[in-house]
Scaffold this active site. Structure first.
Site, PDB file in Angstrom:
ATOM      1  N   LYS A 205       8.424   6.999  -2.668  1.00 26.14           N
ATOM      2  CA  LYS A 205       7.997   6.174  -1.533  1.00 26.14           C
ATOM      3  C   LYS A 205       9.207   5.460  -0.938  1.00 26.14           C
ATOM      4  O   LYS A 205       9.413   5.457   0.262  1.00 26.14           O
ATOM      5  CB  LYS A 205       6.930   5.178  -2.004  1.00 26.14           C
ATOM      6  CG  LYS A 205       6.449   4.265  -0.915  1.00 26.14           C
ATOM      7  CD  LYS A 205       5.275   3.415  -1.362  1.00 26.14           C
ATOM      8  CE  LYS A 205       4.973   2.390  -0.264  1.00 26.14           C
ATOM      9  NZ  LYS A 205       3.846   1.544  -0.573  1.00 26.14           N
ATOM     10  N   GLU A 211      15.686   6.505 -11.217  1.00 26.41           N
ATOM     11  CA  GLU A 211      15.405   7.721 -11.996  1.00 26.41           C
ATOM     12  C   GLU A 211      15.320   8.943 -11.073  1.00 26.41           C
ATOM     13  O   GLU A 211      15.901   9.997 -11.329  1.00 26.41           O
ATOM     14  CB  GLU A 211      14.074   7.586 -12.752  1.00 26.41           C
ATOM     15  CG  GLU A 211      14.065   6.547 -13.851  1.00 26.41           C
ATOM     16  CD  GLU A 211      13.545   5.190 -13.375  1.00 26.41           C
ATOM     17  OE1 GLU A 211      13.826   4.811 -12.217  1.00 26.41           O
ATOM     18  OE2 GLU A 211      12.877   4.521 -14.189  1.00 26.41           O
ATOM     19  N   GLY A 265       1.950   3.256  -3.947  1.00 25.48           N
ATOM     20  CA  GLY A 265       2.435   4.406  -4.726  1.00 25.48           C
ATOM     21  C   GLY A 265       1.363   5.013  -5.619  1.00 25.48           C
ATOM     22  O   GLY A 265       1.165   6.228  -5.663  1.00 25.48           O
ATOM     23  N   ARG A 266       0.625   4.152  -6.328  1.00 23.38           N
ATOM     24  CA  ARG A 266      -0.374   4.678  -7.281  1.00 23.38           C
ATOM     25  C   ARG A 266      -1.663   5.119  -6.595  1.00 23.38           C
ATOM     26  O   ARG A 266      -2.585   5.594  -7.249  1.00 23.38           O
ATOM     27  CB  ARG A 266      -0.632   3.645  -8.379  1.00 23.38           C
ATOM     28  CG  ARG A 266      -0.906   2.254  -7.864  1.00 23.38           C
ATOM     29  CD  ARG A 266      -0.790   1.189  -8.958  1.00 23.38           C
ATOM     30  NE  ARG A 266      -0.954  -0.150  -8.428  1.00 23.38           N
ATOM     31  CZ  ARG A 266       0.045  -0.885  -7.927  1.00 23.38           C
ATOM     32  NH1 ARG A 266       1.270  -0.401  -7.891  1.00 23.38           N
ATOM     33  NH2 ARG A 266      -0.176  -2.098  -7.468  1.00 23.38           N
ATOM     34  N   GLU A 351      -0.957  -1.356 -13.502  1.00 27.25           N
ATOM     35  CA  GLU A 351       0.022  -1.822 -12.512  1.00 27.25           C
ATOM     36  C   GLU A 351      -0.706  -2.575 -11.392  1.00 27.25           C
ATOM     37  O   GLU A 351      -0.152  -3.490 -10.792  1.00 27.25           O
ATOM     38  CB  GLU A 351       0.829  -0.642 -11.942  1.00 27.25           C
ATOM     39  CG  GLU A 351       2.097  -1.083 -11.236  1.00 27.25           C
ATOM     40  CD  GLU A 351       3.063   0.053 -10.940  1.00 27.25           C
ATOM     41  OE1 GLU A 351       4.000   0.289 -11.730  1.00 27.25           O
ATOM     42  OE2 GLU A 351       2.901   0.717  -9.901  1.00 27.25           O
ATOM     43  N   HIS A 382      -9.208  13.022 -34.174  1.00 30.37           N
ATOM     44  CA  HIS A 382      -8.430  13.288 -35.382  1.00 30.37           C
ATOM     45  C   HIS A 382      -7.178  12.422 -35.432  1.00 30.37           C
ATOM     46  O   HIS A 382      -6.240  12.730 -36.170  1.00 30.37           O
ATOM     47  CB  HIS A 382      -8.081  14.772 -35.448  1.00 30.37           C
ATOM     48  CG  HIS A 382      -9.323  15.625 -35.478  1.00 30.37           C
ATOM     49  ND1 HIS A 382      -9.979  15.960 -36.640  1.00 30.37           N
ATOM     50  CD2 HIS A 382     -10.075  16.130 -34.463  1.00 30.37           C
ATOM     51  CE1 HIS A 382     -11.055  16.667 -36.352  1.00 30.37           C
ATOM     52  NE2 HIS A 382     -11.143  16.782 -35.026  1.00 30.37           N
ATOM     53  N   LYS A 512      14.212  -3.759 -14.010  1.00 34.01           N
ATOM     54  CA  LYS A 512      15.119  -2.967 -13.158  1.00 34.01           C
ATOM     55  C   LYS A 512      16.382  -3.775 -12.867  1.00 34.01           C
ATOM     56  O   LYS A 512      17.501  -3.254 -12.948  1.00 34.01           O
ATOM     57  CB  LYS A 512      14.438  -2.620 -11.828  1.00 34.01           C
ATOM     58  CG  LYS A 512      13.334  -1.576 -11.929  1.00 34.01           C
ATOM     59  CD  LYS A 512      12.821  -1.240 -10.522  1.00 34.01           C
ATOM     60  CE  LYS A 512      11.542  -0.453 -10.549  1.00 34.01           C
ATOM     61  NZ  LYS A 512      10.933  -0.244  -9.238  1.00 34.01           N
TER      62      LYS A 512
HETATM   63  O1  F6P Z   1       7.491   1.301 -11.279  1.00 37.83           O
HETATM   64  C1  F6P Z   1       7.321   0.695 -10.070  1.00 37.83           C
HETATM   65  C2  F6P Z   1       7.112   1.652  -8.946  1.00 37.83           C
HETATM   66  O2  F6P Z   1       7.441   0.964  -7.788  1.00 37.83           O
HETATM   67  C3  F6P Z   1       5.695   2.210  -8.865  1.00 37.83           C
HETATM   68  O3  F6P Z   1       4.805   1.334  -8.294  1.00 37.83           O
HETATM   69  C4  F6P Z   1       5.937   3.443  -8.080  1.00 37.83           C
HETATM   70  O4  F6P Z   1       4.835   4.300  -8.114  1.00 37.83           O
HETATM   71  C5  F6P Z   1       7.154   3.970  -8.774  1.00 37.83           C
HETATM   72  O5  F6P Z   1       7.927   2.810  -9.038  1.00 37.83           O
HETATM   73  C6  F6P Z   1       7.958   4.963  -8.000  1.00 37.83           C
HETATM   74  O6  F6P Z   1       8.399   4.446  -6.791  1.00 37.83           O
HETATM   75  P1  F6P Z   1       8.935   5.385  -5.644  1.00 37.83           P
HETATM   76  O7  F6P Z   1       7.852   6.284  -5.246  1.00 37.83           O
HETATM   77  O8  F6P Z   1       9.353   4.445  -4.564  1.00 37.83           O
HETATM   78  O9  F6P Z   1      10.111   6.151  -6.195  1.00 37.83           O
END
Ligand code: F6P
Length: 548
Positions: A205, A211, A265-266, A351, A382, A512
């Site tokens: 987003k 990452e 995002g979610r 979240e 199990h 972060k």
């Molecule tokens: O972990 C926080 C967060 O902002 C989530 O809410 C989001 O889904 C995820 O990181 C990834 O964010 P992006 O889509 O901006 O890379």
């Protein structure tokens, strides 16, 4: 008025006290119509909540709690595009992503439907080109492997949905997901990919998430090493709200799929973040998925509270969390295809609603989201079910099963269902000590030795563990859409009742920030200062070569 001082809340507190000693067994014994009274059916989806620790008085009080609160207004505000995400100054309009009707959906004076439909058409064209081999890699070969690089909402939803709908997959295409910054994740996927037939979707987003950016840079280097710089245009596409950053990364704007800040995002699986799903199952199936979501929207926005599936799930969470004191909920899908649902719901629920500050900045004086965890049945049986049955914790459970299997072999599905229903029955009834003794065959004769008595005690089950069971007619794109939207609305309803903002996530920021501060110290590019002794010790241990 604060929620916790409202008459409906106080009534529920009283009811929790007066009913505290009643066992689910007694509730069933005293009411032959419990299932009928405490179950709902909508569009073939059945929710049986008769095994929750409630009676009709409690259910009515829960309905009153909803009706007397400000929550219905907040939900209307969400639907109407108001900026209900106050802290970020944004509307919350993921429902627009699946809306197929003729009305405009306004945000900031703009009809968002124009953009939504433009991107759906762009997705359709792209999927068709990939499926028909019109879109080819740099060497002229068709695409056979999609690698989605994203994390959190840009990973969990599409990954869960691609897994769930594997039976509907387009055979020639495999869709993989890379999220972790641990190089092992990317390498374990790339080692099985041919650069000439692999296409990367960089899904973020913000297009700033560390990452995702690191994995994208490494994937790009892997592709360029094999096929050269020119190949990037044919092997990288992006999904983001930040198209400038996408262009800076070097992805052709023509290969960028836009979404908007009013999509959390979610909650973004319905947007172009769902591109891996559309590629995996085809755009026709993706549109069915949207149709399922839209059908659940109509139900949520129009059904009265006592008929409303998402509201019922939300109110049961309120009852279990705020009045019975449960601090977890186990999510137990009896469907291997839904094995990733608990993980998806962890982000969606925790979240969104794992918060302690209300919409006006005050500290809550009641609990919010329970800890969500779980595993597909029967595997969980199990592993951790021992604790649910006899560990002494109150753990409300949510079972989920398919009436019709999505994939099957003779003898499997009925056995799967038998386990699912047996578990909720066992959690409800338990087994008394005298039943255990009778089974052991020594109680009546009065011959019980100490060892036999200990054995019988070990074989008793307290029961009274509340559960609900959700039955889906089948797992197809339409019903997956209904299911995901069901939980989204449950989350929104809970947040509205708890009076929290379900749509920000400041709790992920501190870690972060600190990671950014520690990184140069770990790399050896900054002095180790201003850091506590534990963190200093850990950094030193990683800097020194390991000694055996
Ligand atoms: O972990 C926080 C967060 O902002 C989530 O809410 C989001 O889904 C995820 O990181 C990834 O964010 P992006 O889509 O901006 O890379």
């Amino acid at each position: 008025m604060r929620l916790s001082t409202s008459p409906a809340w106080e009534k529920l507190q009283q009811l929790a006290e007066t009913n505290s000693t009643i066992h689910l067994r007694e509730l069933f014994a005293g009411n032959a119509h419990r299932f009928k009274e405490f179950s709902l059916c909508h569009d073939g989806i059945l929710l049986d909540f008769s095994k929750q620790r409630i009676n009709s008085e409690i259910l009515t009080a829960l309905h009153q709690l909803w009706n007397s609160s400000d929550a219905p207004d907040l939900i209307s505000g969400m639907r109407n595009g108001e900026e209900i995400n106050l802290t970020e100054g944004r509307a919350v309009l993921h429902t627009a992503l699946r809306y197929s009707g003729p009305k405009p959906v306004m945000s900031n004076g703009m009809n968002v439907m124009t953009d939504v439909r433009r991107v759906l058409v762009q997705m359709e064209k792209f999927c068709t080109e990939v499926h028909q081999g019109v879109w080819r890699g740099a060497t002229g070969q068709p695409i056979r492997r999609i690698v989605n690089i994203g994390i959190g909402g840009s990973d969990l939803g599409p990954k869960m949905a691609v897994r769930a709908l594997a039976a509907h997959g387009i055979p020639q295409l495999r869709v993989e997901f890379v999220s972790n910054i641990d190089a092992s994740h990317l390498l374990s996927v790339l080692c099985d990919c041919d650069p000439a037939t692999t296409l990367f979707i960089i899904a973020s987003k913000t297009f700033t998430t560390q990452e995702t950016m690191q994995n994208a840079v490494s994937a790009r280097a892997w592709l360029v090493a094999a096929l050269g710089e020119e190949a990037v245009a044919k092997h990288f596409v992006a999904v983001s709200t930040n198209l400038d950053a996408v262009a800076k990364f070097g992805i052709d704007p023509a290969n960028s799929f836009e979404f908007w800040d009013w999509v959390g995002g979610r909650f973004s699986l319905w947007s172009a973040i769902g591109l891996p799903l559309a590629l995996a199952v085809g755009m026709g199936n993706f549109r069915q998925f949207l149709a399922g979501g839209e059908a659940m929207d109509q139900h949520f926005f129009s059904a009265p509270v006592d008929q409303n599936l998402p509201l019922t799930l939300a109110l049961l969470d309120i009852w279990n969390t705020n009045f019975l004191g449960a601090d977890t909920r186990a999510m137990l899908p009896y469907s291997q295809s839904l094995e990733l649902l608990p993980r998806f719901l962890q982000q969606l629920e925790m979240e969104s609603n794992g918060k302690r500050i209300d919409r006006h900045g005050a500290v809550l004086d009641y609990a919010s989201a329970p800890i969500v965890w779980g595993e597909a049945g029967t595997n969980g049986q199990h592993a951790f079910y021992q604790l649910i049955h006899q560990g002494g914790h109150l753990i409300p459970c949510e079972f989920l099963a398919l009436i019709e299997p999505d994939v099957d072999l003779p003898g499997h599905h009925q056995k799967l269902l038998s386990h699912c229903f047996a578990q909720s029955e066992a959690l409800m009834t338990g087994k008394t000590q005298s039943e255990a003794e009778a089974e052991l065959g020594h109680a009546a004769a009065g011959t019980s030795t100490d060892r036999q008595r200990v054995l019988a005690v070990n074989k008793t089950f307290p029961g009274n563990q509340p559960s609900s069971t959700l039955l889906l007619p089948r797992l197809d794109p339409y019903y997956l859409g209904q299911l995901v939207a069901l939980y989204e609305h449950k989350v929104a309803a809970l947040g509205a009742l708890w009076n929290i903002n379900s749509f920000d996530q400041f709790g992920v920021e501190l870690g972060k920030q600190l990671a950014n501060r520690l990184l140069p110290m770990i790399e050896g590019n900054a002095p180790l200062s201003g850091v506590d002794s534990s963190t200093t010790g850990l950094i030193y241990a990683c800097r020194r070569p390991a000694k055996r």
